[in-house]
Design an enzyme around this catalytic site. Structure first.
Site, PDB file in Angstrom:
ATOM      1  N   LYS A  78       0.835  -1.222   0.000  1.00 50.85           N
ATOM      2  CA  LYS A  78       0.000   0.000   0.000  1.00 50.85           C
ATOM      3  C   LYS A  78       0.856   1.254   0.000  1.00 50.85           C
ATOM      4  CE  LYS A  78      -3.109  -2.477   3.068  1.00 50.85           C
ATOM      5  NZ  LYS A  78      -3.390  -2.557   4.519  1.00 50.85           N
ATOM      6  N   ARG A  99      16.349 -10.114   5.638  1.00 49.06           N
ATOM      7  CA  ARG A  99      17.036 -10.282   4.351  1.00 49.06           C
ATOM      8  C   ARG A  99      16.383  -9.311   3.378  1.00 49.06           C
ATOM      9  NH1 ARG A  99      18.289 -15.760   1.092  1.00 49.06           N
ATOM     10  NH2 ARG A  99      19.911 -15.768   2.679  1.00 49.06           N
TER      11      ARG A  99
HETATM   12  N1   CP Z   1      22.815 -20.029   2.016  1.00 46.99           N
HETATM   13  C1   CP Z   1      21.685 -19.299   1.867  1.00 46.99           C
HETATM   14  O1   CP Z   1      21.625 -18.099   2.184  1.00 46.99           O
HETATM   15  O2   CP Z   1      20.638 -19.997   1.360  1.00 46.99           O
HETATM   16  P1   CP Z   1      19.169 -19.417   1.186  1.00 46.99           P
HETATM   17  O3   CP Z   1      19.226 -18.341   0.150  1.00 46.99           O
HETATM   18  O4   CP Z   1      18.323 -20.588   0.771  1.00 46.99           O
HETATM   19  O5   CP Z   1      18.752 -18.853   2.522  1.00 46.99           O
END
Ligand code: CP
Length: 302
Positions: A78, A99
């Site tokens: 949004k 991440r």
């Molecule tokens: N090694 C690693 O970061 O794998 P993924 O991308 O599956 O988390």
């Protein structure tokens, strides 16, 4: 340690402490208690190992998780900013694992929220928990981290795992061979760090020349998703294919590591040799991530 964002932020003492703790957790010498605590697992980029091993680690410690895989079911869709999203999440969670596709996103998170932050991979920059589980795997297979000859193979420019691992090993007097296509060489800032610490490294295109010297060969994927032009990827995608034949005559203690996922850079026939260690390496990630969470949250042993 308040956060784990980059291997540049932690020293040899922290590394050895985490390895010792991971080992005690694996050997069931201690039991760490995370009950009553919540970890937010924010994966803006795809993941199998990092996401699920963090989830496993938290649950084995007695804690709980809530998580996202991509933004499709969140208010980012949004138009909510990353800062507002992170602030909100930090109102619920005791620790954030993030991440993100952007380099610096984990550092930004740590500067935005008050709870501890773990970098689970930021773009092409860093993947420090991977480096820590790699070190744990090297320690377990070699009995030491000191004075080893390490070959890193594949996409060394865009692969964040090798950046973190090269920095992490630089405290242990390694000799490095960096094998990559010419356009995917280790970034200058990593090489500058190594030069400053008087660490010997050699850049080459073919690992075959030096494979018999190696204690560890750390293979990485050529990362299609990080190429702006598909044709450039096509030119280098099959640069390294590790076969059983290539491993003939390697040192007895030699091991092949890979952060995974692999595409075709290690043939499956290698999986059944005594040299393959990449799936055990992924398993080691659970113990190491338990240790990292324990340190950052200052958890008690029971
Ligand atoms: N090694 C690693 O970061 O794998 P993924 O991308 O599956 O988390």
């Amino acid at each position: 340690m308040k956060n784990l964002i980059s291997m540049r932020d932690i020293g040899k003492e922290d590394i050895l402490k985490l390895i010792t703790l991971a080992n005690k957790i694996e050997q069931k010498e201690i039991k760490v208690d995370m009950s009553g605590k919540l970890a937010a697992l924010l994966f803006f980029e795809p993941s199998t190992r990092t996401h699920f091993s963090f989830e496993t680690a938290v649950k084995k410690l007695g804690g709980n998780t809530f998580s996202m895989s991509g933004t499709s079911s969140t208010s980012v869709k949004k138009g909510e900013t990353l800062a507002d999203t992170l602030m909100t999440i930090s109102m619920y969670a005791d620790i954030i694992v993030i991440r993100h596709v952007l380099e610096g996103a984990a550092r930004f998170t740590a500067e935005t929220v008050a709870v501890p932050v773990i970098n689970a991979g930021d773009g092409t920059n860093q993947h420090p928990t991977q480096a820590m589980l790699d070190l744990y795997s090297i320690q377990k297979t070699q009995g030491t981290l000191e004075n080893l000859t390490i070959g890193m193979v594949g996409d060394l420019r865009l692969g964040r795992t090798v950046h973190s691992l090269a920095q992490a090993l630089s405290d242990f007097n390694p000799k490095f061979y960096f094998a990559s296509p010419r356009h995917l060489q280790m970034p200058a800032y990593i090489k500058d760090d190594l030069k400053e610490k008087n660490i010997e490294f050699t850049e080459l295109e073919d690992i075959k020349e030096v494979i018999h010297e190696l204690d560890i060969m750390y293979v990485t994927r050529i990362q299609k998703e990080r190429f702006a032009v598909l044709e450039d990827y096509e030119k280098v995608k099959d640069s390294y294919i590790i076969t059983k034949k290539l491993l003939e005559g390697v040192k007895k203690n030699f091991k092949v590591l890979h952060p995974l996922p692999r595409v075709n850079e290690i043939t499956t026939e290698v999986d059944n040799t005594r040299y393959a260690y990449y799936f055990q390496q992924a398993r080691n990630g659970v113990f190491m991530r338990q240790a990292i969470i324990s340190e950052l949250l200052n958890l008690k042993n029971i």
